[in-house]
Design an enzyme around this catalytic site. Sequence first.
Site, PDB file in Angstrom:
ATOM      1  N   SER A 254       0.809  -1.220   0.000  1.00 21.88           N
ATOM      2  CA  SER A 254       0.000   0.000   0.000  1.00 21.88           C
ATOM      3  C   SER A 254       0.842   1.270   0.000  1.00 21.88           C
ATOM      4  O   SER A 254       0.311   2.361   0.174  1.00 21.88           O
ATOM      5  CB  SER A 254      -0.931   0.004   1.211  1.00 21.88           C
ATOM      6  OG  SER A 254      -0.173  -0.084   2.398  1.00 21.88           O
TER       7      SER A 254
ATOM      8  N   THR B  64      -4.976   5.217   9.143  1.00 21.27           N
ATOM      9  CA  THR B  64      -4.810   4.272   8.041  1.00 21.27           C
ATOM     10  C   THR B  64      -6.173   3.645   7.768  1.00 21.27           C
ATOM     11  O   THR B  64      -7.040   3.644   8.642  1.00 21.27           O
ATOM     12  CB  THR B  64      -3.812   3.152   8.395  1.00 21.27           C
ATOM     13  OG1 THR B  64      -4.303   2.468   9.554  1.00 21.27           O
ATOM     14  CG2 THR B  64      -2.429   3.697   8.667  1.00 21.27           C
ATOM     15  N   GLY B  65      -6.302   3.095   6.580  1.00 23.19           N
ATOM     16  CA  GLY B  65      -7.565   2.444   6.245  1.00 23.19           C
ATOM     17  C   GLY B  65      -8.328   3.231   5.199  1.00 23.19           C
ATOM     18  O   GLY B  65      -7.742   3.892   4.346  1.00 23.19           O
TER      19      GLY B  65
ATOM     20  N   THR C 135       1.444   6.734   0.971  1.00 23.12           N
ATOM     21  CA  THR C 135       0.560   5.666   0.493  1.00 23.12           C
ATOM     22  C   THR C 135       0.437   5.681  -1.029  1.00 23.12           C
ATOM     23  O   THR C 135       0.718   6.692  -1.673  1.00 23.12           O
ATOM     24  CB  THR C 135      -0.855   5.840   1.099  1.00 23.12           C
ATOM     25  OG1 THR C 135      -1.638   4.674   0.847  1.00 23.12           O
ATOM     26  CG2 THR C 135      -1.582   7.033   0.510  1.00 23.12           C
TER      27      THR C 135
ATOM     28  N   ARG D 161      -7.776   9.863  -7.749  1.00 19.43           N
ATOM     29  CA  ARG D 161      -8.407   9.779  -6.419  1.00 19.43           C
ATOM     30  C   ARG D 161      -7.359  10.090  -5.332  1.00 19.43           C
ATOM     31  O   ARG D 161      -6.269   9.548  -5.327  1.00 19.43           O
ATOM     32  CB  ARG D 161      -8.974   8.376  -6.210  1.00 19.43           C
ATOM     33  CG  ARG D 161      -9.530   8.125  -4.801  1.00 19.43           C
ATOM     34  CD  ARG D 161      -8.532   7.433  -3.904  1.00 19.43           C
ATOM     35  NE  ARG D 161      -9.099   7.075  -2.611  1.00 19.43           N
ATOM     36  CZ  ARG D 161      -8.390   6.648  -1.579  1.00 19.43           C
ATOM     37  NH1 ARG D 161      -7.089   6.523  -1.682  1.00 19.43           N
ATOM     38  NH2 ARG D 161      -8.968   6.342  -0.441  1.00 19.43           N
TER      39      ARG D 161
ATOM     40  N   THR E 236      -1.380   2.208   3.650  1.00 17.21           N
ATOM     41  CA  THR E 236      -0.664   3.432   4.055  1.00 17.21           C
ATOM     42  C   THR E 236       0.376   3.124   5.122  1.00 17.21           C
ATOM     43  O   THR E 236       0.215   2.186   5.893  1.00 17.21           O
ATOM     44  CB  THR E 236      -1.616   4.485   4.688  1.00 17.21           C
ATOM     45  OG1 THR E 236      -2.672   4.743   3.807  1.00 17.21           O
ATOM     46  CG2 THR E 236      -0.920   5.769   5.062  1.00 17.21           C
TER      47      THR E 236
END
Length: 318
Positions: A55, A226-227, A193, A203, A175
């Site tokens: 990531s 993160t996520g 990331t 994006r 990330t």
Amino acid sequence: MNNQNTSQGQRVIVANTEGGVGMAAAAQVLMAGGRGLDAIEAGIRPVELDPTVRSVGVGGWPNLLGEVELDALIMDGRSLKSGAVGALQGFLHPISVARQVMEQLPHVFLVGEGAARFAAEIGAEAGENRTDESRQQWAEWLARYVPADLIAAWPNVPLAPWARLTADPERAGGTTTFLVRDANADIAAGTSTCGWAMKYPGRLGDSPVIGAGGYADNRYGAAACTGHGELSIRAGTARSVVLYMKMGMTVQEACHEAADDLRRLVREFPAALTIHAIDASGAAYVVAIGKEPGTGWYWYWAEGMPSAEKRDAVEMQW
Ligand code: GLY
């Protein structure tokens, strides 16, 4: 693994699960008396070069066009200066480019071609972030989901219908994040990331968005997420955590309040988000929301420890 940390008033590093490869370098900077900002860069650069971290950086997930677009931010909690880049292509260390945005420009955020132009102007390390494995996985993804006639015309087809398929929680997010408190009690935050796998081109997630993916203020503390970054953008999560501490909450209370904000968001997809935070004294707290039970953890180092260790995050469901 131990649970949450309450160490006070010392050099501290908190990094997310992906940050392990950079912990020793970041700790070395701090132990040599270096600045938190330098430790952030030293910690994130090895993660950006590690192709096993899918990531971030080299080997990062491609977008729907098969290109790797990178995002990063850095924030100095002493001055509240910050720098960020988004959708940067062709450079190996977005964290260092973000740092130079902060140091050299009157701006805080560059994206796309402008970010790449600036990276070239400052002599940032150019390089290929796609690997054989990531190219192959992109081709396999296309072959699995997209009809052959559209693949033949790709990318000259509407991409929007395919963006929805990319919200796979396994590959939406990722990330690396680092939060650091140095010997001067200066606090800094950094993120890097490639964003979601197969994202729509252009994006941006939360990671380069100051206040969403990361925030630092010496007076109160720092936070980074993160996520599923769409959620922390909508809730302004990193800034919220720091603001809640300003309003008198402990780092734990501030994280739980920000988690409550996130849990109120209407979500179209299954998602996970982890909030990492430290207060001004370096006390750390990490809360993982919506992850598989038993998978929420982070890296922690404080002066006196021979090496970084894994610590459990507090886990919460939506
Ligand atoms: N948190 C990383 C992203 O959503 O891109």
